[in-house]
Design a protein around this motif. Structure first.
Motif, PDB file in Angstrom:
ATOM      1  N   LEU A 178     -20.280  21.069  30.377  1.00  0.00           N
ATOM      2  CA  LEU A 178     -20.842  21.877  31.471  1.00  0.00           C
ATOM      3  C   LEU A 178     -19.719  22.513  32.286  1.00  0.00           C
ATOM      4  CD1 LEU A 178     -23.766  19.501  32.556  1.00  0.00           C
ATOM      5  CD2 LEU A 178     -23.971  21.694  31.362  1.00  0.00           C
ATOM      6  N   ILE A 179     -18.647  21.735  32.514  1.00  0.00           N
ATOM      7  CA  ILE A 179     -17.491  22.271  33.266  1.00  0.00           C
ATOM      8  C   ILE A 179     -16.817  23.383  32.456  1.00  0.00           C
ATOM      9  CG2 ILE A 179     -15.182  21.706  34.171  1.00  0.00           C
ATOM     10  CD1 ILE A 179     -16.357  18.933  34.941  1.00  0.00           C
ATOM     11  N   ALA A 180     -16.675  23.153  31.138  1.00  0.00           N
ATOM     12  CA  ALA A 180     -16.038  24.177  30.286  1.00  0.00           C
ATOM     13  C   ALA A 180     -16.833  25.487  30.333  1.00  0.00           C
ATOM     14  CB  ALA A 180     -15.936  23.672  28.846  1.00  0.00           C
ATOM     15  N   ALA A 181     -18.168  25.389  30.207  1.00  0.00           N
ATOM     16  CA  ALA A 181     -19.013  26.597  30.224  1.00  0.00           C
ATOM     17  C   ALA A 181     -18.880  27.317  31.563  1.00  0.00           C
ATOM     18  CB  ALA A 181     -20.470  26.212  29.970  1.00  0.00           C
ATOM     19  N   LYS A 182     -18.905  26.528  32.647  1.00  0.00           N
ATOM     20  CA  LYS A 182     -18.781  27.119  33.981  1.00  0.00           C
ATOM     21  C   LYS A 182     -17.454  27.871  34.104  1.00  0.00           C
ATOM     22  CE  LYS A 182     -19.958  26.012  38.657  1.00  0.00           C
ATOM     23  NZ  LYS A 182     -19.987  25.056  39.711  1.00  0.00           N
TER      24      LYS A 182
ATOM     25  N   GLY B  73     -17.538  31.075  32.686  1.00  0.00           N
ATOM     26  CA  GLY B  73     -18.484  31.989  33.338  1.00  0.00           C
ATOM     27  C   GLY B  73     -19.746  32.180  32.514  1.00  0.00           C
ATOM     28  N   LEU B  74     -20.091  31.163  31.697  1.00  0.00           N
ATOM     29  CA  LEU B  74     -21.255  31.268  30.807  1.00  0.00           C
ATOM     30  C   LEU B  74     -22.238  30.128  31.062  1.00  0.00           C
ATOM     31  CD1 LEU B  74     -19.326  32.070  27.482  1.00  0.00           C
ATOM     32  CD2 LEU B  74     -20.597  33.701  28.903  1.00  0.00           C
ATOM     33  N   LYS B  75     -23.485  30.314  30.620  1.00  0.00           N
ATOM     34  CA  LYS B  75     -24.509  29.265  30.706  1.00  0.00           C
ATOM     35  C   LYS B  75     -24.536  28.511  29.378  1.00  0.00           C
ATOM     36  CE  LYS B  75     -26.258  30.596  34.703  1.00  0.00           C
ATOM     37  NZ  LYS B  75     -25.449  30.025  35.752  1.00  0.00           N
ATOM     38  N   PRO B  76     -24.958  27.233  29.394  1.00  0.00           N
ATOM     39  CA  PRO B  76     -24.969  26.454  28.148  1.00  0.00           C
ATOM     40  C   PRO B  76     -25.619  27.144  26.946  1.00  0.00           C
ATOM     41  CG  PRO B  76     -25.335  24.992  29.987  1.00  0.00           C
ATOM     42  CD  PRO B  76     -25.318  26.401  30.556  1.00  0.00           C
TER      43      PRO B  76
ATOM     44  N   ALA C  36     -12.943  27.810  24.573  1.00  0.00           N
ATOM     45  CA  ALA C  36     -12.574  26.739  25.502  1.00  0.00           C
ATOM     46  C   ALA C  36     -12.364  25.431  24.754  1.00  0.00           C
ATOM     47  CB  ALA C  36     -13.675  26.552  26.548  1.00  0.00           C
ATOM     48  N   VAL C  37     -11.695  24.493  25.445  1.00  0.00           N
ATOM     49  CA  VAL C  37     -11.574  23.122  24.943  1.00  0.00           C
ATOM     50  C   VAL C  37     -12.421  22.226  25.841  1.00  0.00           C
ATOM     51  CG1 VAL C  37      -9.990  21.166  24.668  1.00  0.00           C
ATOM     52  CG2 VAL C  37      -9.249  23.454  24.002  1.00  0.00           C
ATOM     53  N   GLY C  38     -13.160  21.295  25.227  1.00  0.00           N
ATOM     54  CA  GLY C  38     -13.926  20.296  25.974  1.00  0.00           C
ATOM     55  C   GLY C  38     -13.642  18.937  25.382  1.00  0.00           C
TER      56      GLY C  38
ATOM     57  N   PHE D  79     -26.687  22.744  25.025  1.00  0.00           N
ATOM     58  CA  PHE D  79     -25.838  23.553  24.146  1.00  0.00           C
ATOM     59  C   PHE D  79     -26.285  23.398  22.698  1.00  0.00           C
ATOM     60  CE2 PHE D  79     -23.161  22.256  27.696  1.00  0.00           C
ATOM     61  CZ  PHE D  79     -22.411  23.384  27.983  1.00  0.00           C
ATOM     62  N   ASP D  80     -26.130  24.459  21.899  1.00  0.00           N
ATOM     63  CA  ASP D  80     -26.192  24.323  20.447  1.00  0.00           C
ATOM     64  C   ASP D  80     -24.889  23.655  20.014  1.00  0.00           C
ATOM     65  OD1 ASP D  80     -28.596  25.573  20.303  1.00  0.00           O
ATOM     66  OD2 ASP D  80     -27.912  27.300  19.130  1.00  0.00           O
TER      67      ASP D  80
END
Ligand code: B16
Ligand code: MG
Length: 212
Positions: free
Chosen positions: A152-156, A159-162, A111-113, A183-184
């Motif tokens: 947080l939006i990117a992870a969501k 479909g993943l948790k931080p 993803a891009v954040g 996040f790491d």
């Protein structure tokens, strides 16, 4: 690799738009006779457009109204967008492309954040508009880095948790944001020196060997 997803910052990680931001802000600063140099430009990494303008106006004796500030920010963005038309797929290095492709082949979601409201334009210019599994950018958020919202939006969207995701950042504000969101992080450039970073990397391809 222990991560199921990797969220990449855009400016300073996947490609470099620093010079264009600098040129555009410099034109604005010159017009209103404010000192602006590369040291101040470095402080703007990962910071939103309006927060960047506030940093630049720290040097000004004049108090600007919200309307005046919005006009200056819009003017800067028009200059910046004109400069972005110079970008081509060559602005993403072969090393970066190879690394992204290898990570994808390993089954990792990408993803891009980015804080930038111009993210989609930049991704299009460099030919990566359809590459990522998710994009979260300045148009999605109300709080910019060091707030974790963009990640947080990117992870969501992945479909993943931080804790399942790694954030790759070049900005101190980005490493703060990653930590605040649980996040790491992998820090590159200036961000590698941040005390809170999980991994210090010299180049993007180091992501392929994190646990070796
Ligand atoms: P825009 P990133 C950030 O992108 C830049 O590092 C920062 O210098 C810029 O002010 C910010 O985007 C906002 O950009 O004016 O295009 O909305 O590093 O988070 O990918
Ligand atoms: Mg950045």
């Amino acid at each position: 690799m222990r991560y199921k997803g990797i969220i990449f910052d855009l400016d300073g990680v996947l490609c470099c738009t620093d010079q264009y931001h600098y040129e555009a802000w410099k034109q604005i600063a010159d017009e209103i006779s404010i000192c602006f140099d590369k040291t101040i430009n470095n402080r703007l990494r990962g910071i939103s457009r309006m927060d960047s303008l506030d940093i630049i106006l720290e040097k000004s004796e004049k108090k600007y109204t919200q309307e005046e500030k919005e006009a200056l920010a819009e003017k800067k963005n028009n200059i910046y967008r004109q400069l972005l038309t110079r970008m081509t797929p060559e602005d993403v290095s072969q090393d970066t492309r190879d690394t992204l492709n290898t990570l994808r082949l390993r089954g990792i979601k990408l993803a891009v954040g980015s804080s930038s409201k111009n993210t989609k334009t930049i991704l299009k210019q460099v030919g990566l508009e359809d590459f990522f599994d998710a994009v979260s950018d300045g148009t999605d958020i109300t709080h910019s880095k060091p707030h974790p919202e963009v990640f947080l939006i990117a992870a969501k969207r992945l479909g993943l948790k931080p804790p399942q995701c790694l954030v790759v950042e070049d900005a101190l504000a980005g490493i703060e944001a990653a930590g605040a969101g649980g996040f790491d992080s992998a820090g590159i450039g200036e961000a590698a020196a941040h005390g809170r970073v999980t991994w210090r990397i010299g180049e993007i391809s180091d992501l392929l060997n994190l646990e070796k």
